[in-house]
Scaffold this active site. Structure first.
Site, PDB file in Angstrom:
ATOM      1  N   ASP A  63     -10.309  -7.213 -18.709  1.00  0.00           N
ATOM      2  CA  ASP A  63     -10.559  -8.359 -19.595  1.00  0.00           C
ATOM      3  C   ASP A  63      -9.229  -8.769 -20.231  1.00  0.00           C
ATOM      4  OD1 ASP A  63     -11.179 -10.105 -21.596  1.00  0.00           O
ATOM      5  OD2 ASP A  63     -12.667  -8.828 -22.585  1.00  0.00           O
ATOM      6  N   HIS A  89       0.814  -1.219   0.000  1.00  0.00           N
ATOM      7  CA  HIS A  89       0.000   0.000   0.000  1.00  0.00           C
ATOM      8  C   HIS A  89       0.848   1.270   0.000  1.00  0.00           C
ATOM      9  CE1 HIS A  89      -3.504   2.358   0.023  1.00  0.00           C
ATOM     10  NE2 HIS A  89      -4.283   1.575   0.741  1.00  0.00           N
TER      11      HIS A  89
HETATM   12  C1  LIG Z   1     -14.164  10.980  -2.014  1.00  0.00           C
HETATM   13  C2  LIG Z   1     -15.021  10.223  -2.975  1.00  0.00           C
HETATM   14  C3  LIG Z   1     -15.130   8.772  -2.501  1.00  0.00           C
HETATM   15  C4  LIG Z   1     -16.380  10.886  -2.965  1.00  0.00           C
HETATM   16  O1  LIG Z   1     -17.118  10.333  -3.958  1.00  0.00           O
HETATM   17  P1  LIG Z   1     -18.422  11.052  -4.547  1.00  0.00           P
HETATM   18  O2  LIG Z   1     -18.931  10.201  -5.637  1.00  0.00           O
HETATM   19  O3  LIG Z   1     -19.347  11.381  -3.445  1.00  0.00           O
HETATM   20  O4  LIG Z   1     -17.982  12.442  -5.024  1.00  0.00           O
HETATM   21  P2  LIG Z   1     -17.489  12.921  -6.419  1.00  0.00           P
HETATM   22  O5  LIG Z   1     -17.393  14.375  -6.272  1.00  0.00           O
HETATM   23  O6  LIG Z   1     -16.287  12.148  -6.790  1.00  0.00           O
HETATM   24  O7  LIG Z   1     -18.693  12.576  -7.451  1.00  0.00           O
HETATM   25  C5  LIG Z   1     -19.926  13.187  -7.346  1.00  0.00           C
HETATM   26  C6  LIG Z   1     -20.708  13.033  -8.635  1.00  0.00           C
HETATM   27  O8  LIG Z   1     -19.858  13.490  -9.682  1.00  0.00           O
HETATM   28  C7  LIG Z   1     -19.978  12.666 -10.830  1.00  0.00           C
HETATM   29  N1  LIG Z   1     -18.660  12.078 -11.129  1.00  0.00           N
HETATM   30  C8  LIG Z   1     -17.522  12.376 -10.494  1.00  0.00           C
HETATM   31  N2  LIG Z   1     -16.487  11.725 -11.032  1.00  0.00           N
HETATM   32  C9  LIG Z   1     -16.967  10.960 -12.032  1.00  0.00           C
HETATM   33  C10 LIG Z   1     -16.411  10.060 -12.957  1.00  0.00           C
HETATM   34  N3  LIG Z   1     -15.101   9.790 -12.962  1.00  0.00           N
HETATM   35  N4  LIG Z   1     -17.220   9.441 -13.820  1.00  0.00           N
HETATM   36  C11 LIG Z   1     -18.540   9.695 -13.809  1.00  0.00           C
HETATM   37  N5  LIG Z   1     -19.119  10.549 -12.961  1.00  0.00           N
HETATM   38  C12 LIG Z   1     -18.366  11.181 -12.087  1.00  0.00           C
HETATM   39  C13 LIG Z   1     -21.018  11.687 -10.531  1.00  0.00           C
HETATM   40  O9  LIG Z   1     -22.219  12.194 -11.056  1.00  0.00           O
HETATM   41  C14 LIG Z   1     -21.098  11.626  -9.029  1.00  0.00           C
HETATM   42  O10 LIG Z   1     -22.377  11.320  -8.605  1.00  0.00           O
HETATM   43  P3  LIG Z   1     -22.960   9.817  -8.677  1.00  0.00           P
HETATM   44  O11 LIG Z   1     -21.981   8.968  -7.953  1.00  0.00           O
HETATM   45  O12 LIG Z   1     -24.266   9.827  -7.977  1.00  0.00           O
HETATM   46  O13 LIG Z   1     -23.086   9.449 -10.109  1.00  0.00           O
HETATM   47  C15 LIG Z   1     -14.448  10.241  -4.406  1.00  0.00           C
HETATM   48  O14 LIG Z   1     -14.385  11.559  -4.901  1.00  0.00           O
HETATM   49  C16 LIG Z   1     -13.109   9.622  -4.495  1.00  0.00           C
HETATM   50  O15 LIG Z   1     -12.066  10.214  -4.204  1.00  0.00           O
HETATM   51  N6  LIG Z   1     -13.069   8.354  -4.949  1.00  0.00           N
HETATM   52  C17 LIG Z   1     -11.858   7.576  -5.107  1.00  0.00           C
HETATM   53  C18 LIG Z   1     -11.494   6.945  -3.796  1.00  0.00           C
HETATM   54  C19 LIG Z   1     -10.372   5.953  -3.947  1.00  0.00           C
HETATM   55  O16 LIG Z   1      -9.491   6.092  -4.784  1.00  0.00           O
HETATM   56  N7  LIG Z   1     -10.368   4.910  -3.104  1.00  0.00           N
HETATM   57  C20 LIG Z   1      -9.368   3.890  -3.130  1.00  0.00           C
HETATM   58  C21 LIG Z   1      -8.459   4.083  -1.935  1.00  0.00           C
HETATM   59  S1  LIG Z   1      -7.080   2.985  -2.023  1.00  0.00           S
HETATM   60  C22 LIG Z   1      -7.675   1.538  -1.468  1.00  0.00           C
HETATM   61  O17 LIG Z   1      -8.712   1.439  -0.940  1.00  0.00           O
HETATM   62  C23 LIG Z   1      -6.809   0.390  -1.740  1.00  0.00           C
HETATM   63  C24 LIG Z   1      -7.089  -0.241  -3.054  1.00  0.00           C
HETATM   64  O18 LIG Z   1      -8.185  -0.035  -3.596  1.00  0.00           O
HETATM   65  O19 LIG Z   1      -6.210  -0.983  -3.547  1.00  0.00           O
END
Ligand SMILES: CC(C)(COP(=O)(O)OP(=O)(O)OC[C@H]1O[C@@H](n2cnc3c(N)ncnc32)[C@H](O)[C@@H]1OP(=O)(O)O)[C@@H](O)C(=O)NCCC(=O)NCCSC(=O)CC(=O)O
Length: 450
Positions: A397, A161
């Site tokens: 895939d 990690h």
């Molecule tokens: C903090 C968050 C979780 C919050 O997510 P949210 O969905 O609430 O917020 P957001 O601002 O990103 O998105 C809000 C809305 O924007 C739009 N939106 C944003 N980004 C988008 C994209 N790429 N594609 C399509 N739509 C998107 C959508 O309509 C979504 O609503 P709707 O969703 O309703 O359509 C995210 O922003 C984030 O950072 N995600 C990535 C987290 C991550 O990388 N985790 C892994 C950690 S490492 C780990 O854990 C180890 C491992 O995995 O190996």
């Protein structure tokens, strides 16, 4: 459920190197990586249903395409090193390095393992490879391919990690899959598309307040003033822990969203992630029950590539995630019965945390877990997320179709839940949960009240 008689026999362990004449590389860790230095590796297993597959048609292709992919992802072939003369750990990769690949065969039922129903959590452990870690050296990535004759195979990837976050791991898997599929379909490989080529320039990560030095000081003092890469000891997973996949469809999520909108005039961030995680938190806290005055630790990681100023490229290689949430959340409002009050309270919390994400809080978010985990009473419920709803992991895939299921095995170590977009592409969310059997039953009853 009974004791499992699944056997997994190891057939070979080989080192897959990048193509010949690859250069050596040294990549220092950044403060984003250092935050995860002693955290357990993440084990992901991707299951593929391919009954007609033979080992001779699978293994050489996976190995040669892995080698080709390592050309772009050279740090993954290497080691993390930190000897007593270096101020901070670095990833080093020389031409002799490579990824250890274990090939195994199992008599297990792939459909059952890749299903949603309760399965003993420990059944997944023989499917994942070990990642060698000592005080001075840690391997970065290990792979295991397990064949299920006449059913298909599973591919397990164990990643350190402090080197890879979810975005980097999913990018690597998609690049490897792309190369493998191309090799099968055309006998050659197209260049990787831009979105799969990692960006490795570390100078783009700015650290004006010296978070790196503060983290290094903490890690050294946590290891008796020694520089050590040894990981925190992992919890032993009991035989009574089961793994279940729960699902929310796009319609379920919309219904929950409408329920919130009907109840409050507050301006909340009602994304799929917020609704899903708030719902899961509510079910987890209620399934545990207990003293309503207790405190719960609720955390999740957010990707800061696009949140930094200036932003980092979306293909940035390494960690660019920051933990957020509340180490001392009161259970009481979530335990409230009636009119979905508990759920509303969880939605307000998660929405507030997501809305509050900003680069000014990075230092506090990176340093506060040290203090918080030291002072928390033993047994406090800790809810966290592994994976995410937009990593596109089901896009991997390798030429035999999309995975029928992806599991994050390591959620069983720390009561995390795994989140991913649903494999059928219909906009729902898959939620992996590991709990003791009786608590899982309560969780399931609450979850399906919807
Ligand atoms: C903090 C968050 C979780 C919050 O997510 P949210 O969905 O609430 O917020 P957001 O601002 O990103 O998105 C809000 C809305 O924007 C739009 N939106 C944003 N980004 C988008 C994209 N790429 N594609 C399509 N739509 C998107 C959508 O309509 C979504 O609503 P709707 O969703 O309703 O359509 C995210 O922003 C984030 O950072 N995600 C990535 C987290 C991550 O990388 N985790 C892994 C950690 S490492 C780990 O854990 C180890 C491992 O995995 O190996």
């Amino acid at each position: 459920m009974g004791r499992s008689n699944i056997t997994v026999n190891i057939l070979e362990v080989v080192r897959v190197r990048p193509p010949p004449h690859t250069v050596s590389l040294t990549l220092p860790l950044t403060f984003f990586d250092l935050g995860w230095l002693k955290f357990h590796p993440i084990d992901r297993v991707l299951f593929y249903h391919v009954p007609e597959l033979t080992p001779s048609s699978l293994i050489p292709k996976l190995k040669s395409s892995l080698s080709a992919t390592l050309l772009h992802y050279l740090p993954l072939a290497g080691r993390l090193v930190w000897d007593q003369t270096y101020t901070k750990p670095s990833i080093v990769s020389s031409p002799d390095d490579g990824v250890y690949v274990t090939v195994a065969e199992s008599n297990g039922d792939l459909s059952r393992l890749a299903g949603d129903k309760p399965r003993p959590a420990t059944e997944f452990h023989p499917l994942v490879p070990e990642l060698h870690v000592s005080d001075e050296m840690a391997r970065v990535l290990a792979v295991q391919i397990t064949l299920f004759p006449n059913q298909g195979f599973c591919l397990a990837v164990t990643s350190h990690h402090a080197v890879l976050d979810g975005k980097t791991t999913s990018m690597f898997l998609k690049a490897w899959a792309h190369n493998c599929k191309q090799e099968q379909e055309c006998g050659s490989r197209d260049a990787l598309t831009y979105d799969l080529i990692p960006f490795m320039d570390r100078t783009v990560v700015q650290d004006p307040t010296g978070i790196e030095t503060k983290l290094l000081t903490m890690w050294v003092s946590a290891s008796n003033n020694k520089r050590s890469l040894k990981l925190f000891p992992s919890k032993v997973v009991g035989e009574d822990v089961v793994r279940v996949t729960h699902r929310l469809t796009r319609e379920n999520i919309q219904k929950l969203r409408e329920r919130v909108v009907e109840t409050t005039r507050a301006e909340l961030h009602l994304s799929t992630f917020v609704i899903t995680y708030a719902y899961v938190i509510t079910c987890m806290v209620k399934a545990r029950g207990g003293d309503p005055t207790r405190q719960v630790c609720v955390i999740f990681a957010s990707d800061f590539r696009s949140r930094l100023n200036p932003p980092l490229p979306s293909t940035y290689f390494g960690n660019c995630i920051v933990g957020t949430g509340d180490f001392d959340l009161k259970a009481e409002p979530i335990l409230e019965e009636g009119q979905g009050l508990g759920f509303m309270s969880a939605v307000e919390s998660v929405s507030g945390w997501v809305k509050g994400l900003c680069s000014e809080n990075i230092e506090k978010s990176m340093l506060s877990p040290f203090e918080a985990f030291n002072r928390m009473e033993p047994g406090r419920q800790v809810i966290s997320v592994s994976g995410s709803t937009r990593l596109g992991i089901y896009g991997s895939d390798f030429g035999w179709g999309k995975p029928v299921k992806v599991e994050i095995v390591t959620i069983d170590k720390d009561e995390a839940v795994s989140l991913s977009e649903s494999g059928d592409g219909t906009g729902g969310v898959e939620i992996g949960v590991c709990l003791k059997k009786d608590e899982m039953e309560r969780f399931g009853e609450l979850f399906y009240l919807l």
